[in-house]
Design a protein around this motif. Structure first.
Motif, mmCIF file in Angstrom:
data_model
loop_
_atom_site.group_PDB
_atom_site.id
_atom_site.type_symbol
_atom_site.label_atom_id
_atom_site.label_comp_id
_atom_site.label_asym_id
_atom_site.label_seq_id
_atom_site.Cartn_x
_atom_site.Cartn_y
_atom_site.Cartn_z
ATOM 1 N N ALA A 39 -10.815 -15.127 -6.000
ATOM 2 C CA ALA A 39 -9.639 -15.008 -6.869
ATOM 3 C C ALA A 39 -10.017 -15.126 -8.345
ATOM 4 O O ALA A 39 -9.476 -14.415 -9.196
ATOM 5 N N LYS A 40 -10.951 -16.016 -8.651
ATOM 6 C CA LYS A 40 -11.407 -16.142 -10.042
ATOM 7 C C LYS A 40 -12.071 -14.858 -10.512
ATOM 8 O O LYS A 40 -11.875 -14.420 -11.653
ATOM 9 N N ALA A 41 -12.877 -14.261 -9.635
ATOM 10 C CA ALA A 41 -13.548 -13.007 -9.997
ATOM 11 C C ALA A 41 -12.533 -11.893 -10.244
ATOM 12 O O ALA A 41 -12.640 -11.136 -11.214
ATOM 13 N N ASN A 75 -10.891 -2.786 -6.758
ATOM 14 C CA ASN A 75 -12.271 -3.262 -6.792
ATOM 15 C C ASN A 75 -12.942 -3.377 -5.422
ATOM 16 O O ASN A 75 -13.840 -4.193 -5.241
ATOM 17 N N GLN A 76 -12.532 -2.554 -4.456
ATOM 18 C CA GLN A 76 -13.191 -2.517 -3.144
ATOM 19 C C GLN A 76 -13.241 -3.905 -2.506
ATOM 20 O O GLN A 76 -14.273 -4.314 -1.971
ATOM 21 N N LEU A 77 -12.130 -4.647 -2.590
ATOM 22 C CA LEU A 77 -12.116 -6.005 -2.052
ATOM 23 C C LEU A 77 -12.053 -5.971 -0.533
ATOM 24 O O LEU A 77 -11.025 -5.628 0.048
ATOM 25 N N LYS A 78 -13.158 -6.305 0.093
ATOM 26 C CA LYS A 78 -13.246 -6.393 1.548
ATOM 27 C C LYS A 78 -14.138 -7.579 1.862
ATOM 28 O O LYS A 78 -15.017 -7.940 1.066
ATOM 29 N N SER A 79 -13.943 -8.163 3.028
ATOM 30 C CA SER A 79 -14.707 -9.368 3.359
ATOM 31 C C SER A 79 -16.197 -9.092 3.412
ATOM 32 O O SER A 79 -17.006 -9.971 3.109
ATOM 33 N N HIS A 80 -16.609 -7.878 3.768
ATOM 34 C CA HIS A 80 -18.043 -7.602 3.818
ATOM 35 C C HIS A 80 -18.601 -7.233 2.438
ATOM 36 O O HIS A 80 -19.804 -7.024 2.298
ATOM 37 N N LEU A 91 -2.021 -3.386 -10.301
ATOM 38 C CA LEU A 91 -2.585 -4.686 -9.986
ATOM 39 C C LEU A 91 -2.377 -5.050 -8.525
ATOM 40 O O LEU A 91 -3.188 -5.733 -7.930
ATOM 41 N N GLU A 92 -1.286 -4.573 -7.937
ATOM 42 C CA GLU A 92 -0.979 -4.956 -6.563
ATOM 43 C C GLU A 92 -2.037 -4.467 -5.564
ATOM 44 O O GLU A 92 -2.159 -4.997 -4.476
ATOM 45 N N ASP A 93 -2.802 -3.426 -5.893
ATOM 46 C CA ASP A 93 -3.822 -2.935 -4.975
ATOM 47 C C ASP A 93 -4.802 -4.039 -4.608
ATOM 48 O O ASP A 93 -5.106 -4.257 -3.444
ATOM 49 N N ASP A 94 -5.317 -4.728 -5.610
ATOM 50 C CA ASP A 94 -6.263 -5.803 -5.362
ATOM 51 C C ASP A 94 -5.593 -7.002 -4.706
ATOM 52 O O ASP A 94 -6.221 -7.708 -3.917
ATOM 53 N N VAL A 95 -4.343 -7.260 -5.040
ATOM 54 C CA VAL A 95 -3.636 -8.379 -4.419
ATOM 55 C C VAL A 95 -3.439 -8.124 -2.926
ATOM 56 O O VAL A 95 -3.631 -9.012 -2.098
ATOM 57 N N TYR A 96 -3.095 -6.892 -2.563
ATOM 58 C CA TYR A 96 -2.936 -6.564 -1.144
ATOM 59 C C TYR A 96 -4.281 -6.681 -0.422
ATOM 60 O O TYR A 96 -4.367 -7.245 0.676
ATOM 61 N N SER A 97 -5.346 -6.142 -1.032
ATOM 62 C CA SER A 97 -6.670 -6.250 -0.422
ATOM 63 C C SER A 97 -7.088 -7.704 -0.277
ATOM 64 O O SER A 97 -7.713 -8.095 0.718
ATOM 65 N N PHE A 98 -6.725 -8.519 -1.257
ATOM 66 C CA PHE A 98 -7.029 -9.952 -1.168
ATOM 67 C C PHE A 98 -6.262 -10.579 0.000
ATOM 68 O O PHE A 98 -6.766 -11.482 0.676
ATOM 69 N N CYS A 119 1.164 -11.752 -0.057
ATOM 70 C CA CYS A 119 0.192 -10.760 -0.522
ATOM 71 C C CYS A 119 0.260 -9.474 0.301
ATOM 72 O O CYS A 119 0.013 -8.383 -0.207
ATOM 73 N N LEU A 120 0.604 -9.606 1.588
ATOM 74 C CA LEU A 120 0.636 -8.451 2.489
ATOM 75 C C LEU A 120 2.024 -7.824 2.598
ATOM 76 O O LEU A 120 2.263 -7.000 3.476
ATOM 77 N N SER A 121 2.922 -8.239 1.704
ATOM 78 C CA SER A 121 4.274 -7.694 1.743
ATOM 79 C C SER A 121 4.237 -6.178 1.581
ATOM 80 O O SER A 121 3.495 -5.631 0.767
#
Length: 773
Positions: free
Chosen positions: A593-595, A610-615, A664-671, A733-735
């Protein structure tokens, strides 16, 4: 008086007296309407439609016009071209710059026709171009705020003549020259804020002579060199120069300081004992520097201190067991240093209402993340040995240099004496040959530079960004052989390599879908190289694979630091020897989240999608999260060809277009997806094995459902309050409705709260166990 004369006097009175103020007010309104046109009719100025006197309109948070005596004295317009997310609605509106037809020179010429202005606040309006010198025509100005626009170049020197100026705020622009050396001419200046620009070079000594200053904010630039003596700034309360490249020792500080933020620089030496006399200090951040020695114990006991961050330095020695902590102290981070010995009782985990981070030291505490005592001793000896070797080398070089110079003088003396003898005999002197040992002195000079440069390189936290050749990368990967291949994702193939200095790196190969301009690509890479954050995988350099012309780039290689401990996803698998517990997962999530928050707000334009995925979340040896594959959209997206404008304009418009359409919501959903995986591990929905995020998040409605779905390791190592907070956050976040998702600030705050609640529960549990035994 004849009747016709009386009538004439009456008519002239009506003409001369009544319309004067109306005409003057009308002219001010015309200027404002002209400004509205030049700003391309932003919706914030819609209230100016169909009104004869703008001065009488009510003020709003985004629009204020205040008049005195029918003259405009205050103008505030807050646009939506680039809005920082706030905690009320939590969403960002991204916009591009004003059109190519916009002229900053014409705009400020029009603005100067309002000579009585005292306050000018023009924020997030998409204004671009250099800031014109003619800004100084607003000689009555007391407040100037041009934040979150796209100004570039030099901060105009003529601002120094605006002696009434009290607040100068130019945050979030692209100013890329040195910090001006004329601020001491502004005798009334109290607030100076130039954050999030590209300012470079040293801080001028004159900044220490602006005795009226209350706040200095220069963070997130590339300011280097020495931190000047600021002790004469007797009114200074806030000093924020973090995230720069300052590389000096710490000077004495003004005694009225309340906030001191100097983290993420290259500051060296010891923390001055005088810091323990700053009785007003509340917030101290010296993290991610090269500070040595033992921190002064009096800092922890300052009467108002609430936050102390000394993480990731080279602090050594031991803190006294009898250390006294202020009752206000709520957060202490001394992690990633070389501290030894027992932990003082006031910093122990049993201390109430206090968060203490101490991993990565050699302390004798019951923690899985402490080094052995020999680690700190070995590093201390190595450091002393290196220093001793460098001193010895400098002494030897100095001695050889002195001998060479003496020999040179002696040879010249002998030659002159010989020439004098020949002249006395009436013969012409022989032409002197250049045998003055110049090769030796040149070699010594080269060695001296090398020593100096080596000392600088040894003092850096992160390597300098550089351009690699294709041959460098082929050598590092043994010509990209199969053994160096790590994998392939949406952003291209990834290889592991080893540079000639022994450093392991990860090399990402991006194949571009069409020919790209090298010049445009370098502008984008330059922006990407500025992203330095402890929770981002460090980008070390790049290699552009192209021809001799400017439009034949086929591939670009990105060289990153190699993070060896795997990705977050793998650490959620039960097949791993050590699966992350709930507190550890929270630490990783907070780092992510800080990043993300930094990527959105730490640079302008921000980086989204930003391609936020667990891997794509890598973990280092201390389980610190590092986000990889960030910001690649500005390179992989289709680059527009319109490059006819000046370099500064072209770079800004290119960055703006790169982020156009992303929200901004794109990264929030991925998070939210990462949050869900942290909760359930690597499970899948029971419906055909498909991963249905929103549906699964909605199944967390009761504790029974949570026990059935959530990873048993999470259930067994979490408190109910901490877990419930994250479950609720995940659902938001997944709304499916983007307007219902939280901001990244809200995400970070909730995760930190959940971690604090969990830490309190863990302390209480240990206390109960201890009392039973």
């Amino acid at each position: 008086m004849p009747r016709f004369l009386r009538a004439l006097v009456l008519i002239l009175s009506c003409v001369w007296l009544t319309p004067i103020t109306e005409q003057y007010t009308s002219s001010q309104t015309q200027v404002l309407q002209q400004l509205r046109k030049q700003l391309e009719f932003p919706k914030q100025l819609a209230p100016w439609n169909n009104t004869e006197n703008i001065c009488y309109l009510p003020s709003t948070p985004v629009l204020t016009v205040i008049c005195e005596g029918n003259s405009v004295t205050e103008l505030k317009i807050v646009g939506d071209k680039l809005v920082k997310p706030d905690t009320f609605n939590g969403y960002s509106i991204w916009g591009k710059t004003l059109s190519p037809a916009f002229s900053s020179d014409s705009f400020f010429t029009t603005l100067s026709r309002l000579p009585s202005l005292k306050v000018v606040i023009l924020v997030s309006l998409g204004i671009w171009g250099p800031l014109p010198d003619k800004i100084h025509r607003l000689s009555q100005l007391e407040v100037l705020d041009l934040s979150s626009n796209f100004f570039y170049g030099t901060i105009p020197p003529k601002i120094s003549s605006m002696t009434m100026l009290q607040t100068l705020t130019l945050d979030g622009n692209f100013f890329n020259e040195t910090v001006p050396d004329w601020f001491d001419l502004l005798s009334n200046l109290t607030n100076l804020s130039l954050q999030h620009n590209r300012l470079k070079g040293p801080l001028p000594l004159s900044i220490g002579r602006v005795h009226s200053l209350i706040e200095i904010s220069l963070s997130y630039n590339s300011i280097s060199g020495e931190l000047p003596n600021l002790s004469g700034l007797v009114s200074l309360e806030v000093l924020d120069i973090g995230d720069n490249e300052l590389d000096s020792e710490l000077p004495h500080m003004p005694k009225r300081l309340v906030t001191m933020l100097l983290g993420k620089n290259k500051l060296s030496g010891e923390i001055p004992g005088q810091f323990g006399e700053l009785s007003q200090l509340q917030h101290l951040d010296l993290s991610y520097n090269l500070l040595q020695g033992t921190p002064p114990t009096s800092v922890f006991a300052l009467p108002n201190i609430s936050y102390v961050n000394l993480a990731s330095n080279k602090l050594a020695g031991s803190l006294p067991v009898s250390l006294t902590c202020s009752s206000q102290l709520g957060f202490v981070d001394i992690s990633a240093n070389m501290l030894v010995g027992r932990l003082p009782s006031c910093l122990s985990s049993n201390s109430n209402n206090k968060v203490v981070k101490l991993d990565g030291n050699c302390l004798t505490v019951d923690s899985l993340h402490q080094h052995e005592a020999s680690y700190c001793q070995t590093h201390s000896k190595k450091k002393f040995s290196k220093l001793k070797s460098l001193v010895l080398l400098v002494v030897v070089i100095g001695g050889v240099t002195v001998i060479a110079l003496l020999l040179l003088f002696f040879l010249r003396y002998c030659r002159r004496k010989q020439e004098g003898t020949v002249s006395e005999q009436g013969l012409l002197p022989k032409p002197a040959l250049d045998n003055s040992a110049s090769g030796l002195s040149s070699e010594l000079l080269t060695n001296a530079r090398f020593v100096s440069q080596a000392m600088k390189l040894g003092a850096q936290v992160l390597p300098t960004y550089r351009a690699f050749s294709l041959e460098d990368l082929k050598e590092a990967t043994k010509n990209f052989e199969s053994s160096s291949y790590i994998g392939e994702g949406t952003a291209g193939k990834l290889y592991k390599g080893r540079l000639e200095n022994g450093t392991f790196v990860a090399i990402r190969c991006l194949v571009l879908s069409r020919k790209h301009s090298i010049r445009n690509l370098k502008l984008r890479l330059d922006l990407l190289s500025k992203l330095r954050h402890p929770h981002l995988v460090c980008l070390l350099g790049h290699c552009i694979d192209g021809g001799a012309d400017d439009c034949s780039v086929d591939r670009v290689f990105l060289v990153y630091e190699y993070v060896q401990n795997g990705n977050f996803r793998s650490h959620l698998s039960r097949s791993m020897e050590k699966v992350l517990k709930w507190q550890e997962r929270l630490g990783v999530l907070i780092g992510i989240a800080k990043a993300v928050h930094f990527l959105h707000t730490g640079v302008i334009p921000g980086f989204y999608n930003n391609q936020l995925k667990s891997h794509n979340i890598l973990l280092d040896e201390y389980l610190v999260a590092k986000v990889s594959d960030y910001g690649l959209s500005i390179i992989t997206e289709e680059i527009h060809k319109n490059e006819a404008r000046a370099d500064g304009q072209r770079a800004i418009q290119s960055m703006s277009k790169a982020s156009e359409g992303l929200c901004l919501e794109d990264d929030v959903y991925s998070f939210g997806l990462i949050l869900l995986e942290a909760l359930i591990g690597l499970r899948r929905s029971e419906k055909g094995g498909a991963f249905l995020p929103y549906e699964m998040a909605m199944q967390f409605s009761s504790q029974e459902e949570q026990k059935r779905i959530i990873d048993p390791i999470v259930i067994g190592t979490s408190s109910q309050e901490s877990l419930s907070n994250v479950v609720s956050l995940t659902s938001k976040c997944l709304s499916l409705e983007s307007s219902l998702r939280p901001s990244i600030e809200d995400v970070l705050w909730n995760l930190q709260y959940a971690a604090q609640v969990q830490a309190t529960a863990d302390r209480d549990q240990r206390s109960d166990v201890g009392s039973q035994t």
